[in-house]
Design a protein around this motif. Structure first.
Motif, PDB file in Angstrom:
ATOM      1  N   ALA A  29     -83.042  66.666  78.269  1.00  0.00           N
ATOM      2  CA  ALA A  29     -81.925  65.717  78.330  1.00  0.00           C
ATOM      3  C   ALA A  29     -80.686  66.231  77.612  1.00  0.00           C
ATOM      4  N   GLY A  30     -80.865  67.016  76.551  1.00  0.00           N
ATOM      5  CA  GLY A  30     -79.726  67.499  75.781  1.00  0.00           C
ATOM      6  C   GLY A  30     -78.745  68.296  76.620  1.00  0.00           C
ATOM      7  N   ALA A  31     -79.250  69.050  77.608  1.00  0.00           N
ATOM      8  CA  ALA A  31     -78.365  69.853  78.457  1.00  0.00           C
ATOM      9  C   ALA A  31     -77.412  68.966  79.246  1.00  0.00           C
ATOM     10  N   TYR A  32     -77.873  67.789  79.645  1.00  0.00           N
ATOM     11  CA  TYR A  32     -77.046  66.860  80.415  1.00  0.00           C
ATOM     12  C   TYR A  32     -76.033  66.158  79.512  1.00  0.00           C
ATOM     13  N   CYS A  33     -76.453  65.903  78.295  1.00  0.00           N
ATOM     14  CA  CYS A  33     -75.515  65.312  77.347  1.00  0.00           C
ATOM     15  C   CYS A  33     -74.364  66.274  77.070  1.00  0.00           C
ATOM     16  N   ASP A  34     -74.688  67.572  76.995  1.00  0.00           N
ATOM     17  CA  ASP A  34     -73.651  68.574  76.773  1.00  0.00           C
ATOM     18  C   ASP A  34     -72.672  68.645  77.943  1.00  0.00           C
ATOM     19  N   LEU A  35     -73.149  68.282  79.150  1.00  0.00           N
ATOM     20  CA  LEU A  35     -72.284  68.281  80.329  1.00  0.00           C
ATOM     21  C   LEU A  35     -71.417  67.027  80.410  1.00  0.00           C
ATOM     22  N   GLY A  36     -71.664  66.073  79.495  1.00  0.00           N
ATOM     23  CA  GLY A  36     -70.883  64.839  79.502  1.00  0.00           C
ATOM     24  C   GLY A  36     -71.403  63.799  80.474  1.00  0.00           C
ATOM     25  N   VAL A  37     -72.645  63.959  80.962  1.00  0.00           N
ATOM     26  CA  VAL A  37     -73.191  63.015  81.937  1.00  0.00           C
ATOM     27  C   VAL A  37     -73.347  61.630  81.326  1.00  0.00           C
ATOM     28  N   GLY A  38     -73.648  61.562  80.025  1.00  0.00           N
ATOM     29  CA  GLY A  38     -73.827  60.267  79.377  1.00  0.00           C
ATOM     30  C   GLY A  38     -72.578  59.401  79.416  1.00  0.00           C
ATOM     31  N   LYS A  39     -71.392  60.005  79.580  1.00  0.00           N
ATOM     32  CA  LYS A  39     -70.147  59.238  79.605  1.00  0.00           C
ATOM     33  C   LYS A  39     -69.941  58.495  80.922  1.00  0.00           C
ATOM     34  N   LYS A  40     -70.697  58.865  81.967  1.00  0.00           N
ATOM     35  CA  LYS A  40     -70.513  58.221  83.266  1.00  0.00           C
ATOM     36  C   LYS A  40     -71.806  57.693  83.866  1.00  0.00           C
ATOM     37  N   ASN A  41     -72.863  57.668  83.066  1.00  0.00           N
ATOM     38  CA  ASN A  41     -74.143  57.163  83.547  1.00  0.00           C
ATOM     39  C   ASN A  41     -74.836  56.414  82.412  1.00  0.00           C
ATOM     40  N   VAL A  42     -75.063  55.125  82.617  1.00  0.00           N
ATOM     41  CA  VAL A  42     -75.615  54.277  81.552  1.00  0.00           C
ATOM     42  C   VAL A  42     -76.998  54.740  81.137  1.00  0.00           C
ATOM     43  N   ASP A  43     -77.831  55.080  82.107  1.00  0.00           N
ATOM     44  CA  ASP A  43     -79.189  55.526  81.777  1.00  0.00           C
ATOM     45  C   ASP A  43     -79.155  56.777  80.911  1.00  0.00           C
ATOM     46  N   MET A  44     -78.315  57.723  81.283  1.00  0.00           N
ATOM     47  CA  MET A  44     -78.226  58.945  80.505  1.00  0.00           C
ATOM     48  C   MET A  44     -77.549  58.710  79.163  1.00  0.00           C
ATOM     49  N   GLU A  45     -76.661  57.750  79.104  1.00  0.00           N
ATOM     50  CA  GLU A  45     -75.998  57.429  77.838  1.00  0.00           C
ATOM     51  C   GLU A  45     -77.014  57.025  76.780  1.00  0.00           C
ATOM     52  N   LYS A  46     -78.027  56.258  77.191  1.00  0.00           N
ATOM     53  CA  LYS A  46     -79.064  55.827  76.251  1.00  0.00           C
ATOM     54  C   LYS A  46     -79.864  57.023  75.743  1.00  0.00           C
ATOM     55  N   LYS A  47     -80.197  57.948  76.655  1.00  0.00           N
ATOM     56  CA  LYS A  47     -80.948  59.130  76.241  1.00  0.00           C
ATOM     57  C   LYS A  47     -80.129  59.999  75.297  1.00  0.00           C
ATOM     58  N   CYS A  48     -78.839  60.127  75.591  1.00  0.00           N
ATOM     59  CA  CYS A  48     -77.979  60.945  74.728  1.00  0.00           C
ATOM     60  C   CYS A  48     -77.837  60.320  73.345  1.00  0.00           C
ATOM     61  N   ALA A  49     -77.834  58.994  73.306  1.00  0.00           N
ATOM     62  CA  ALA A  49     -77.747  58.303  72.013  1.00  0.00           C
ATOM     63  C   ALA A  49     -78.984  58.590  71.178  1.00  0.00           C
ATOM     64  N   ARG A  50     -80.152  58.582  71.815  1.00  0.00           N
ATOM     65  CA  ARG A  50     -81.391  58.871  71.079  1.00  0.00           C
ATOM     66  C   ARG A  50     -81.381  60.297  70.547  1.00  0.00           C
ATOM     67  N   ILE A  51     -80.880  61.229  71.366  1.00  0.00           N
ATOM     68  CA  ILE A  51     -80.830  62.624  70.924  1.00  0.00           C
ATOM     69  C   ILE A  51     -79.869  62.774  69.751  1.00  0.00           C
ATOM     70  N   LYS A  52     -78.725  62.092  69.836  1.00  0.00           N
ATOM     71  CA  LYS A  52     -77.713  62.192  68.780  1.00  0.00           C
ATOM     72  C   LYS A  52     -78.235  61.647  67.460  1.00  0.00           C
ATOM     73  N   ASN A  53     -79.050  60.588  67.570  1.00  0.00           N
ATOM     74  CA  ASN A  53     -79.600  59.962  66.369  1.00  0.00           C
ATOM     75  C   ASN A  53     -80.827  60.685  65.844  1.00  0.00           C
TER      76      ASN A  53
END
Length: 734
Positions: A710-734
């Motif tokens: 999932a981290g690779a997608y967060c690096d691509l900025g996918v979490g900024k335009k996809n709610v499902d991925m935003e949650k995963k990126c938040a968990r990785i960040k925390n």
């Protein structure tokens, strides 16, 4: 008929014309198909005999068939007629011997064979009056003639509805030191009836299988070499006390119509065990119409309307037209209400040159492919991946900075697309981007229905990439069909899911010359730079291992099916990792080992049938070629697999473009705009995905991502335009 006579040559030498005239019965209308005959060999000097198996009710074409074969085919000895003992048969034989001269034609009663019509009925159906009995009975008569008819030599079985037109058709290829024939010519066709080969496998205990799926031996005539035929029969009689005709019938599945072919049985046996006796060649031929119908213009492949009409002397008129067309022979089947062709792809050009495409829509399509070089290797510009020569659509610039690719001959693995003519949308961009982004590719194979949109697309792609880069293979050349899938699944119009799985899995066995191949879904477009697929090679540079992407699908039905199909020999290796990533390399030796294991687990059933039998028809899309191969290879051949993750997205379907917002939602986010597909591809490349699957059913974007990736997608900025991925990126960040 005099209105047709002018079309035939009048410059024949007198001896050949007189032969033809002598072959005419009194009062018979002359279509002049016996002009310019090859002088027949006396029976005693012939190399081989001819056998017709007929019934008194089906004598319509026999007169012209016998006369034309003596006129056109060299080396014939005696002609044997096996039939019922009916006055109509004897009347025809008397006329033929009178016209030909002497007693060249001999009759043999079908009752003198060691089995009867009733034996066949009892063996197959337990009683009388079944419509398929005749099919099996006549096969046995042909196969048994060598053991039953005293004095018969090697014999050429000829269907009674065949009329010959080609001049000096040679059957004998080579003779031995004693002057006896050692090798014969065998025609080729393109029939594909899985039931024939299933029966052959049962009859021979798997020792005889189809040698080459590109051609069939069903060309309505075939020479049976006596020693080869006897060896074949003995092979089938290996069971203690085995009798050939009984073994043939025991191997029949009476629930399936017409499952025995004497032609496929003999040819495939001879090709495997006595190949020096066989030389393949193609004679041009047509099937239908039935005697009495004459072509009246239009698409001859159609039934009804005014294309085929019944006229006085219609049979003679049609024979004139067919000789003028240039066919070597035509089979005027009693059941045929139109004309059709069973032509191997390699022989299409001969029919195009005869002008068949001008009056037959199906052949017209094939001739167009030939003209464009589809089967003959036409002249094309060399593919230049960085040139972006894209026609008719805006350029999204996804082919900039291509990886310089190898030629097809230098590639290390092939690529396989399985498509349908109704779903070609992304394929044009998919194939271009694949060659642009993935190094090491050899030949690209496209398996599909034989439809003009497919051939038009491949023509355009070959013009860019080179004719040797792309090969087309007809899905009908596989040993199963949509109808076979429906037979086992009862899926009616929804059989496509299972059919395309089988096409992908069986390509290694069916397509000649294919190497390890990368199956790629036709809706994939590639964006990543220099995406390598080979992880290791041997000392000679041949791949020994490949990269495999990972996903996080979890469809239980896939693994329930795999467990049943393999008798629990294969199970899911890692519950967190899926192989459904819309592409996968099938290593040929690993794939074959997997298929053999599945066949053994199914008690010897052929792979495709075993797969279908193991499916729960109540489950939705319960087969995955990717999960099956992926988990088998991980269990039994782990050294061939290196796992890695490259980024990908699913959806939307071609034509939709993101308008901003949560791209996992279908409400107001994805809209149809002009050139929407090209615009969305440009956005996706800019985002940084390695590839995207633009599934035709997808109305939004979604991701099948292992947690570890999932981290690779967060690096691509996918979490900024996809709610499902935003949650995963938040968990990785925390």
């Amino acid at each position: 008929l005099t209105t047709f006579a002018f079309i035939l040559s009048r410059c024949a030498d007198e001896s050949s014309v007189s032969i033809g005239r002598r072959l005419l019965s009194q009062g018979q209308i002359d279509p002049h198909i016996l002009d310019q005959c090859v002088a027949p060999t006396p029976p005693s000097d012939g190399f081989f005999d001819v056998l017709y198996v007929v019934h008194s009710k089906d004598l319509g074409s026999l007169r012209w068939g016998v006369k034309s074969i003596l006129c056109r085919v060299t080396g014939i000895g005696r002609i044997w007629i096996v039939s019922d003992d009916a006055p109509a048969v004897h009347t025809v034989l008397k006329e033929l011997n009178r016209d030909i001269g002497g007693d060249r034609i001999s009759w043999h009663n079908e009752k003198d064979f060691p089995f009867s019509w009733s034996d066949v009925e009892k063996s197959l159906y337990g009683g009388p009056a079944h419509g398929q009995t005749g099919w099996y009975f006549q096969q046995l008569l042909k196969l048994y003639a060598g053991r039953t008819i005293d004095g018969i030599r090697d014999f050429m079985v000829v269907d009674a509805d065949v009329v010959w037109y080609g001049r000096e058709i040679t059957i004998v290829v080579a003779v031995d030191e004693s002057g006896a024939p050692a090798t014969y010519n065998y025609g080729t066709a393109l029939q594909k009836h899985a039931g024939y080969f299933e029966h052959i496998q049962r009859l021979t205990k798997g020792e005889v299988t189809r040698v080459d799926t590109r051609f069939s031996g069903i060309v309505h005539h075939m020479v049976f070499k006596l020693d080869v035929l006897e060896a074949l029969m003995r092979l089938c009689e290996k069971n203690p006390g085995g009798v050939f005709w009984k073994e043939v019938l025991k191997a029949v599945d009476p629930k399936i119509e017409n499952t025995v072919s004497e032609y496929e049985l003999y040819l495939n046996y001879a090709l495997k065990f006595h190949p020096k006796t066989v030389r393949l060649r193609h004679l041009t031929f047509a099937n239908g119409p039935k005697p009495g119908m004459v072509y009246n213009g239009g698409d001859e492949g159609k039934v009804g309307g005014a294309v085929w009409v019944a006229e006085a002397h219609g049979f003679e008129k049609q024979m004139v037209l067919d000789q003028r067309s240039g066919f070597d022979f035509v089979a005027y089947h009693n059941y045929a209400r139109k004309r059709y062709y069973d032509v191997p792809l390699s022989s299409i050009d001969a029919y195009c040159q005869l002008g068949v495409g001008k009056r037959n829509t199906e052949m017209s399509k094939k001739c167009e492919v030939v003209r464009e070089g589809g089967h003959r290797g036409g002249r094309y510009r060399k593919y230049q991946p960085q040139s972006r020569r894209l026609t008719a659509t805006p350029d999204p610039h996804i082919l900039d900075n291509c990886t310089s690719n190898s030629s097809s001959s230098e590639g290390l693995f092939d690529v396989l697309y399985v498509v349908h003519s109704k779903d070609l949308g992304p394929l044009r961009w998919g194939m271009r981007s694949l060659v642009c982004r993935v190094p090491g590719i050899g030949k690209i194979w496209v398996v599909s229905d034989d439809a003009l949109p497919v051939h038009n697309l491949l023509r355009d792609l070959k013009a860019e990439m080179g004719s040797d880069r792309i090969g087309w293979y007809d899905e009908k050349d596989f040993p199963f069909s949509w109808g076979d899938v429906d037979h086992y699944m009862g899926c009616k119009k929804n059989c496509g899911w299972y059919l395309q799985q089988l096409l992908k899995l069986c390509a290694g066995r069916v397509i000649p010359g294919i190497r390890d191949y990368m199956v790629v879904d036709a809706d994939l477009v590639w964006f990543g730079h220099d995406i390598k697929m080979i992880s290791s090679t041997d000392a000679l540079g041949k791949p020994t291992g490949y990269f495999y992407n990972t996903a996080a699908q979890n469809h239980r039905a896939y693994f329930d099916h795999i467990a049943k199909f393999t008798n629990k020999k294969v199970s899911r290796v890692d519950g967190k990792t899926s192989g459904v990533v819309h592409h996968m390399i099938f290593k040929l030796d690993v794939l074959e080992a997997m298929m053999k294991m599945c066949e053994e687990s199914a008690g010897g059933d052929v792979f495709w049938k075993a797969l279908l039998k193991s499916v729960d028809p109540k489950a939705f899309n319960s087969v995955s070629e990717y999960e099956l191969y992926f988990n088998y290879a991980l269990l039994y051949h782990p050294e061939t697999i290196t796992l890695r993750h490259i980024t990908f997205a699913n959806g939307p379907r071609p034509g939709l473009m993101s308008n901003g917002g949560d791209e996992s939602s279908m409400r107001g986010v994805w809209g149809h705009v002009a050139n929407g597909f090209e615009k969305q591809m440009a956005i996706d490349q800019r985002t940084g995905y390695d590839y995207v699957g633009y599934h035709s059913y997808a109305k939004r974007r979604y991701f099948d991502i292992p947690e570890s990736a999932a981290g690779a997608y967060c690096d691509l900025g996918v979490g900024k335009k996809n709610v499902d991925m935003e949650k995963k990126c938040a968990r990785i960040k925390n």
